[in-house]
Design an enzyme around this catalytic site. Structure first.
Site, PDB file in Angstrom:
ATOM      1  CE1 TYR A 239      -3.538   2.609   0.736  1.00 31.87           C
ATOM      2  CE2 TYR A 239      -2.246   3.193   2.658  1.00 31.87           C
ATOM      3  CZ  TYR A 239      -3.274   3.464   1.780  1.00 31.87           C
ATOM      4  OH  TYR A 239      -4.026   4.582   1.952  1.00 31.87           O
TER       5      TYR A 239
ATOM      6  CG  ASP B  51      -2.373  -4.034   5.105  1.00 39.28           C
ATOM      7  OD1 ASP B  51      -3.591  -4.309   5.158  1.00 39.28           O
ATOM      8  OD2 ASP B  51      -1.949  -2.928   4.737  1.00 39.28           O
TER       9      ASP B  51
ATOM     10  CE  LYS C 137      -8.660   2.097   2.610  1.00 41.55           C
ATOM     11  NZ  LYS C 137      -7.307   1.543   2.526  1.00 41.55           N
TER      12      LYS C 137
HETATM   13  C1  LIG Z   1      -6.152   2.055   3.095  1.00 38.76           C
HETATM   14  C2  LIG Z   1      -5.116   1.072   3.407  1.00 38.76           C
HETATM   15  C3  LIG Z   1      -4.252   1.257   4.480  1.00 38.76           C
HETATM   16  C4  LIG Z   1      -4.278   2.511   5.340  1.00 38.76           C
HETATM   17  O1  LIG Z   1      -5.441   2.646   6.055  1.00 38.76           O
HETATM   18  P1  LIG Z   1      -6.073   4.075   6.457  1.00 38.76           P
HETATM   19  O2  LIG Z   1      -7.266   3.706   7.233  1.00 38.76           O
HETATM   20  O3  LIG Z   1      -6.362   4.780   5.172  1.00 38.76           O
HETATM   21  O4  LIG Z   1      -5.039   4.790   7.246  1.00 38.76           O
HETATM   22  C5  LIG Z   1      -3.312   0.274   4.745  1.00 38.76           C
HETATM   23  N1  LIG Z   1      -3.223  -0.821   3.959  1.00 38.76           N
HETATM   24  C6  LIG Z   1      -4.029  -1.036   2.923  1.00 38.76           C
HETATM   25  C7  LIG Z   1      -3.879  -2.266   2.124  1.00 38.76           C
HETATM   26  C8  LIG Z   1      -4.991  -0.088   2.607  1.00 38.76           C
HETATM   27  O5  LIG Z   1      -5.767  -0.296   1.551  1.00 38.76           O
END
Ligand SMILES: *Cc1c(COP(=O)(O)O)cnc(C)c1O
Length: 390
Positions: free
Chosen positions: A100, A174, A200
């Site tokens: 990311y 992640d 998300k």
């Molecule tokens: C959006 C995202 C993040 C960061 O999250 P936020 O809530 O925007 O700080 C980290 N990893 C992935 C894969 C993401 O899509």
């Protein structure tokens, strides 16, 4: 131990204690808690350290993620920030080369300040990873499938190897792209810390920012909590309450989003000239590997058109698909990652990592799938691409 059910049931069950048996968790919109006496502090004193609404959320997340300890923080990036604070100056870490954009930015910031030694490798190359992991590797950052290139990482093998070489190596995963409904790296694949951007899928409505962390290690849980309490990044009570509300429909949303995404991938491969990347397609090079780790392909896919101009025209011609960064919301989103979510990676690095400038990313929502396909087909035609009649 309390009986546990399938995640689809746990998501709706949302167990908690309330003095009035309220069906929804109460919102404790307070920063402070009164003490009974000087010597009796009670369960809570200050919301930075703890809040009952956050506790309800964290216990619920624990059941959903199959984790002994879970923490809700103010964003996905703050979850990562908490994790990297477990490291000491000069520690060596390994990260994927298709992570990311924000993750890449934070790790590069720490690398440039000489706080960490960060090496990025193609984590899909398990043999290469085995060559690079040494006794000095303190932390490994993995993501799978990556976004927007949809590359799949053999999480089990890399994690097992890292722990064999250095039992103290912390493997961090992640899981934002899959969510606990589709993948449980902590429970099933052996990683030490699983984190996700709850902005998300977990919340699903793009009305809050949030991140969650989960671990089964008591030591890691204590260390993570220490940082959260020290820095004050714990999720605010009202945002905890909204996330609780969003989470109830997670399984249903993912089911529909994924079903739509599979149909859209199948439509896109009928269009000559497009290069489609999706783990829903059996010709994806790591289709079987993904299937061995996750319950489904999820709802993010991407395609190349051959030119940035064509891609831009297509994106701007969409009516239902909105031009928006991020993903995981109930509505469908379209983007050009190199100019949007991944613009924080400099152009040279993007080229080095084969991130195509014309790559269009689709994050599929819960709308009627025929409407979505019709809108996309019309936009492709505006971009000058001939689309076979459906
Ligand atoms: C959006 C995202 C993040 C960061 O999250 P936020 O809530 O925007 O700080 C980290 N990893 C992935 C894969 C993401 O899509």
């Amino acid at each position: 131990m309390e009986e546990s059910f399938d995640i689809e049931t746990e998501l709706v069950r949302l167990g908690f204690d309330d003095q009035y048996n309220s069906c929804n968790p109460p919102l404790y919109q307070t920063a402070t808690f009164r003490q009974d006496s000087l010597s009796n502090m009670g369960a809570y004193d200050y919301t930075r350290s703890g809040n009952p609404t956050r506790t309800t959320l964290q216990n619920y997340l624990g059941r959903i993620m199959g984790a002994k300890a879970t923490f809700a923080v103010s964003s996905g990036m703050s979850a990562l920030d908490v994790i990297v604070r477990l490291l000491d100056p000069g520690d060596e870490v390994i990260a994927g080369d298709d992570l990311y954009g924000g993750t890449h930015r934070l790790l590069t910031f720490l690398k440039n300040k000489k706080q960490l030694i960060v090496n990025h490798y193609d984590t899909t190359d398990t043999e290469l990873m085995k060559q690079k992991i040494t006794k000095n590797t303190r932390m490994i950052f993995l993501e799978s499938p990556t976004n927007p290139l949809i590359k799949v990482v053999d999480v089990r093998s890399i994690t097992a190897y890292a722990h064999e070489i250095n039992p103290n190596c912390i493997v961090v995963f992640d899981n934002t792209m899959m969510s606990p409904v589709l993948m449980s790296p902590l429970a099933d694949l052996g990683v030490d810390i699983q984190y996700e951007s709850a902005t998300k899928y977990l919340n699903g409505h793009h009305d809050i920012m949030s991140g969650v962390l989960a671990t089964n290690s008591e030591k890691l849980a204590q260390d993570l909590y220490f940082v959260i309490n020290s820095t004050g990044c714990g999720l605010a009570p009202f945002d905890c309450w909204l996330l609780l509300r969003g989470l109830k429909t997670l399984a249903l949303r993912i089911e529909r989003q994924q079903e739509n995404a599979i149909k859209i991938a199948q439509f896109l491969i009928t269009v000559p000239g497009l290069k489609v990347r999706s783990v829903a397609l059996p010709d994806h090079p790591q289709y079987e590997l993904h299937k061995s780790m996750a319950k489904g392909p999820g709802a993010v896919l991407s395609f190349e058109t051959g030119s940035v101009e064509t891609s831009s025209k297509i994106i701007e011609a969409c009516k239902i698909w909105s031009i928006t960064v991020s993903f995981g919301c109930v509505n469908s989103l379209i983007s050009l990652p190199c100019q949007m979510s991944h613009a924080s990676i400099d152009p040279d690095t993007r080229a080095e990592r084969d991130l195509p400038e014309d790559l269009v990313r689709l994050c599929v929502g819960i709308e009627n799938v025929n409407d979505l396909i019709k809108d996309l087909a019309a936009a492709l035609r505006v971009g000058g691409i001939s689309v076979p009649a459906q």
